[in-house]
Enzyme design. Structure first.
Site, mmCIF file in Angstrom:
data_model
loop_
_atom_site.group_PDB
_atom_site.id
_atom_site.type_symbol
_atom_site.label_atom_id
_atom_site.label_comp_id
_atom_site.label_asym_id
_atom_site.label_seq_id
_atom_site.Cartn_x
_atom_site.Cartn_y
_atom_site.Cartn_z
ATOM 1 N N ARG A 1 -1.345 1.325 10.695
ATOM 2 C CA ARG A 1 -1.194 1.179 9.237
ATOM 3 C C ARG A 1 0.289 1.121 8.861
ATOM 4 O O ARG A 1 0.813 0.063 8.538
ATOM 5 C CB ARG A 1 -1.911 2.338 8.519
ATOM 6 C CG ARG A 1 -2.147 2.109 7.042
ATOM 7 C CD ARG A 1 -0.967 2.393 6.154
ATOM 8 N NE ARG A 1 -0.510 3.777 6.230
ATOM 9 C CZ ARG A 1 0.619 4.193 5.685
ATOM 10 N NH1 ARG A 1 1.399 3.377 5.016
ATOM 11 N NH2 ARG A 1 0.997 5.460 5.822
ATOM 12 N N HIS B 1 5.339 13.704 7.981
ATOM 13 C CA HIS B 1 5.483 12.290 8.327
ATOM 14 C C HIS B 1 6.971 11.954 8.210
ATOM 15 O O HIS B 1 7.500 11.883 7.109
ATOM 16 C CB HIS B 1 4.633 11.498 7.322
ATOM 17 C CG HIS B 1 4.714 10.007 7.388
ATOM 18 N ND1 HIS B 1 3.656 9.230 7.797
ATOM 19 C CD2 HIS B 1 5.691 9.132 7.056
ATOM 20 C CE1 HIS B 1 3.975 7.951 7.714
ATOM 21 N NE2 HIS B 1 5.226 7.858 7.255
ATOM 22 N N HIS C 1 10.257 9.495 9.174
ATOM 23 C CA HIS C 1 10.825 8.256 9.729
ATOM 24 C C HIS C 1 12.123 8.630 10.453
ATOM 25 O O HIS C 1 12.730 9.665 10.169
ATOM 26 C CB HIS C 1 11.052 7.224 8.623
ATOM 27 C CG HIS C 1 9.781 6.544 8.217
ATOM 28 N ND1 HIS C 1 9.539 5.218 8.451
ATOM 29 C CD2 HIS C 1 8.668 7.038 7.626
ATOM 30 C CE1 HIS C 1 8.323 4.920 8.013
ATOM 31 N NE2 HIS C 1 7.769 6.004 7.501
ATOM 32 N N CYS D 1 8.585 0.605 5.471
ATOM 33 C CA CYS D 1 7.734 0.533 4.286
ATOM 34 C C CYS D 1 8.192 -0.666 3.480
ATOM 35 O O CYS D 1 9.365 -0.756 3.128
ATOM 36 C CB CYS D 1 7.827 1.806 3.452
ATOM 37 S SG CYS D 1 6.921 1.647 1.897
HETATM 38 N N1 COA Z 1 -7.939 -3.135 -2.571
HETATM 39 C C1 COA Z 1 -8.089 -4.464 -2.714
HETATM 40 N N2 COA Z 1 -7.849 -5.110 -3.871
HETATM 41 C C2 COA Z 1 -7.462 -4.373 -4.921
HETATM 42 C C3 COA Z 1 -7.286 -2.990 -4.824
HETATM 43 C C4 COA Z 1 -7.552 -2.377 -3.588
HETATM 44 N N3 COA Z 1 -7.389 -1.070 -3.401
HETATM 45 N N4 COA Z 1 -6.895 -2.525 -6.023
HETATM 46 C C5 COA Z 1 -6.799 -3.579 -6.854
HETATM 47 N N5 COA Z 1 -7.152 -4.700 -6.188
HETATM 48 C C6 COA Z 1 -7.187 -6.063 -6.707
HETATM 49 C C7 COA Z 1 -7.950 -6.162 -8.008
HETATM 50 O O1 COA Z 1 -9.311 -6.351 -7.794
HETATM 51 C C8 COA Z 1 -7.280 -7.359 -8.659
HETATM 52 O O2 COA Z 1 -7.784 -8.544 -8.032
HETATM 53 P P1 COA Z 1 -7.937 -9.926 -8.864
HETATM 54 O O3 COA Z 1 -6.558 -10.277 -9.323
HETATM 55 O O4 COA Z 1 -8.483 -10.851 -7.835
HETATM 56 O O5 COA Z 1 -8.858 -9.573 -9.976
HETATM 57 C C9 COA Z 1 -5.825 -7.231 -8.237
HETATM 58 O O6 COA Z 1 -5.852 -6.460 -7.035
HETATM 59 C C10 COA Z 1 -4.972 -6.542 -9.268
HETATM 60 O O7 COA Z 1 -5.582 -5.311 -9.637
HETATM 61 P P2 COA Z 1 -4.797 -4.146 -10.392
HETATM 62 O O8 COA Z 1 -5.716 -2.989 -10.530
HETATM 63 O O9 COA Z 1 -4.178 -4.722 -11.639
HETATM 64 O O10 COA Z 1 -3.720 -3.758 -9.326
HETATM 65 P P3 COA Z 1 -2.138 -3.865 -9.395
HETATM 66 O O11 COA Z 1 -1.714 -5.286 -9.426
HETATM 67 O O12 COA Z 1 -1.646 -2.930 -10.442
HETATM 68 O O13 COA Z 1 -1.769 -3.305 -7.945
HETATM 69 C C11 COA Z 1 -2.339 -1.821 -6.138
HETATM 70 C C12 COA Z 1 -2.030 -1.951 -7.605
HETATM 71 C C13 COA Z 1 -2.404 -0.344 -5.835
HETATM 72 C C14 COA Z 1 -3.653 -2.485 -5.816
HETATM 73 C C15 COA Z 1 -1.255 -2.529 -5.303
HETATM 74 O O14 COA Z 1 0.006 -2.176 -5.790
HETATM 75 C C16 COA Z 1 -1.335 -2.153 -3.837
HETATM 76 O O15 COA Z 1 -2.253 -2.550 -3.143
HETATM 77 N N6 COA Z 1 -0.368 -1.442 -3.338
HETATM 78 C C17 COA Z 1 -0.375 -1.014 -1.961
HETATM 79 C C18 COA Z 1 0.882 -0.393 -1.631
HETATM 80 C C19 COA Z 1 0.926 -0.004 -0.188
HETATM 81 O O16 COA Z 1 0.059 -0.227 0.632
HETATM 82 N N7 COA Z 1 2.049 0.599 0.136
HETATM 83 C C20 COA Z 1 2.313 1.024 1.459
HETATM 84 C C21 COA Z 1 1.683 2.314 1.752
HETATM 85 S S1 COA Z 1 2.684 3.681 1.269
HETATM 86 ZN ZN ZN Z 2 5.862 5.981 6.609
#
Ligand code: COA
Ligand code: ZN
Length: 307
Positions: free
Chosen positions: A13, A205, A207, A238
Site C-alpha cells: 500500500r 510508522h 519513514h 507519499c
Molecule cells: N473509493 C473509490 N472512489 C471514491 C472513494 C473511495 N473511497 N471516495 C470517493 N470516491 C469517488 C466518488 O464516488 C466520486 O466519483 P465520481 O466522480 O465518479 O462520482 C469521486 O470519487 C469524488 O468523490 P468525493 O466524495 O467528492 O471525493 P473527493 O474528490 O473529495 O476525494 C477522497 C476524497 C478521499 C476520495 C480522495 O481524496 C482520495 O481517494 N484520497 C486518497 C488519499 C490517499 O490514498 N493518500 C495516501 C494514503 S495516506
Molecule cells: Zn507512510
C-alpha cells in the site's frame, strides 16, 4: 519467553502508491506472495481510495478476493471515507485503517477534508468497524512534522489518539509520514500516552528520509510500543507529502529486532529474495541500510547449502 514485536508490512500500500509504475493486479498479488514466502504475516494489502487520486491502488477489492492464506495472515486495508469503508466491507476485508492527519492542510491535501471533518469521520468509522466486528485501526499522519505546517504539537497527536481510541480503535498508528522525527521527539509524543492507554494499542510508522527510522523504533520500544509498520526494501513515499521518501525498510527493522532478542517470526535472510523480487516488479533500486550486508550473508548461506 522473548518479547514479541508485530511487523505490519505496508509495501503493497504505502510502497506502491507512490511509484511511477502502476503494477497490475497480478504483479501486486505476486508481491504479496513473495512477502508471505519470506515469513511476513501482517500485510496492509491496499487501499479503497479514489482511483483518480491514487491509480496505483485501483482494484484493491479484486486483489483481496485473490489473496492466499486468509486465515493465517492479518490483512488490512486503508480507507479514507465511508465509501472506502463500504467497499472494504463488500470485499470482505477484516481489518481497516482510517487515515487522519494531525494538521489542517495535510487533511485537505490528502483526503479533501478539514481536520474536524476527518476526525468526525475517522471516529464514526472506528465505531462502525467495532460494531461490524472488524479490526479497527487509525493512522495519525504527520504526527511529528507536516510538510505544510511545520512541527506538529504533541498535544494535538494526543488528543486525536484519544479520540480514536475512545471511538473504538483497536490500534492507533502514530505516523512520521515525511521521516522528520527524531528519538527525542518520539519519546515526547509517546511517553505521555502510556498513563492513559496501553502501549499495546499503539503502533508506529516511520519513514527513513533522514536515516533516523531505526533510532526512532528504539525510542518507541523503550516507551513500550511492540508494533511497527515497515516496507520491504524501504519502498515508499507519499504522493501527497512533498519530500517523503521511503519507509523504514522491513529488513532493517527485522535485523535490528532479531539482534536485540525480540521475536518477529521473520528470518532476516529470507527477506533478501523478497527485496530482489519486489525490485524486479517495481523497477527501482531497493534495499535498506543493512541490505548489502544481508545480501552477502545470504550468498554465503546459499553457497554452504550447495556444497
Ligand atoms: N473509493 C473509490 N472512489 C471514491 C472513494 C473511495 N473511497 N471516495 C470517493 N470516491 C469517488 C466518488 O464516488 C466520486 O466519483 P465520481 O466522480 O465518479 O462520482 C469521486 O470519487 C469524488 O468523490 P468525493 O466524495 O467528492 O471525493 P473527493 O474528490 O473529495 O476525494 C477522497 C476524497 C478521499 C476520495 C480522495 O481524496 C482520495 O481517494 N484520497 C486518497 C488519499 C490517499 O490514498 N493518500 C495516501 C494514503 S495516506
Ligand atoms: Zn507512510
Amino acid at each position: 519467553m522473548r518479547d514479541v514485536v508485530k511487523i505490519n508490512e505496508v509495501g503493497p500500500r504505502d510502497g506502491l502508491q507512490s511509484q511511477g509504475r502502476t503494477l497490475s493486479l497480478e504483479q501486486r498479488l505476486h508481491m504479496i506472495e513473495v512477502l508471505l514466502q519470506a515469513g511476513i504475516r501482517a500485510v496492509e494489502m491496499g487501499s479503497f481510495v479514489s482511483p483518480r487520486a491514487v491509480p496505483q491502488m485501483a482494484g484493491t477489492g479484486e486483489l483481496f478476493a485473490r489473496l492466499p492464506m486468509r486465515n493465517e495472515v492479518d490483512y488490512s486495508a486503508l480507507v479514507p471515507n465511508l465509501k472506502g469503508y463500504q467497499l472494504a466491507c463488500e470485499a470482505g476485508v477484516g481489518s481497516v485503517a482510517v487515515v487522519l492527519s494531525a494538521t489542517e492542510t495535510m487533511n485537505q491535501r490528502n483526503i479533501n477534508m478539514s481536520l474536524a471533518q476527518a476526525t468526525e469521520i475517522g471516529a464514526e468509522l472506528m465505531q462502525r468497524a467495532r460494531a461490524d466486528g472488524l479490526n479497527a485501526r487509525a493512522y495519525v499522519a504527520v504526527a511529528f512534522e507536516c510538510p505544510f505546517e511545520g512541527v506538529t504539537p504533541p498535544a494535538v497527536v494526543h488528543e486525536l489518539t484519544q479520540r480514536m481510541l475512545d471511538a473504538g480503535a483497536d490500534t492507533v498508528i502514530i505516523a512520521d509520514t515525511i521521516g522528520a522525527a527524531n528519538p527525542a521527539g518520539v519519546q515526547r509524543v509517546l511517553q505521555p500516552l502510556a498513563p492513559w492507554c496501553q502501549a499495546d494499542r499503539i503502533s508506529c510508522h516511520f519513514h527513513d528520509t533522514r536515516g533516523m527510522a531505526l533510532a526512532n523504533v528504539l525510542a518507541a520500544l523503550q516507551c513500550g510500543v511492540r508494533e511497527f509498520d515497515s516496507s520491504i526494501g524501504g519502498l515508499g513515499g507519499c504522493p501527497f507529502s512533498p519530500g517523503a521518501t521511503g519507509n523504514l525498510a522491513t529488513e532493517d527493522l527485522v535485523l535490528m529486532l532479531d539482534a536485540m532478542g525480540y521475536r518477529t517470526g521473520i528470518d532476516p535472510l529470507a527477506l533478501v529474495a523478497a527485496v530482489h523480487q519486489v525490485q524486479q516488479l517495481t523497477g527501482g533500486q531497493l534495499g535498506g541500510h543493512s541490505f548489502r550486508w544481508l545480501e552477502r550473508q545470504w550468498h554465503k548461506q546459499q553457497e554452504a547449502r550447495n556444497v
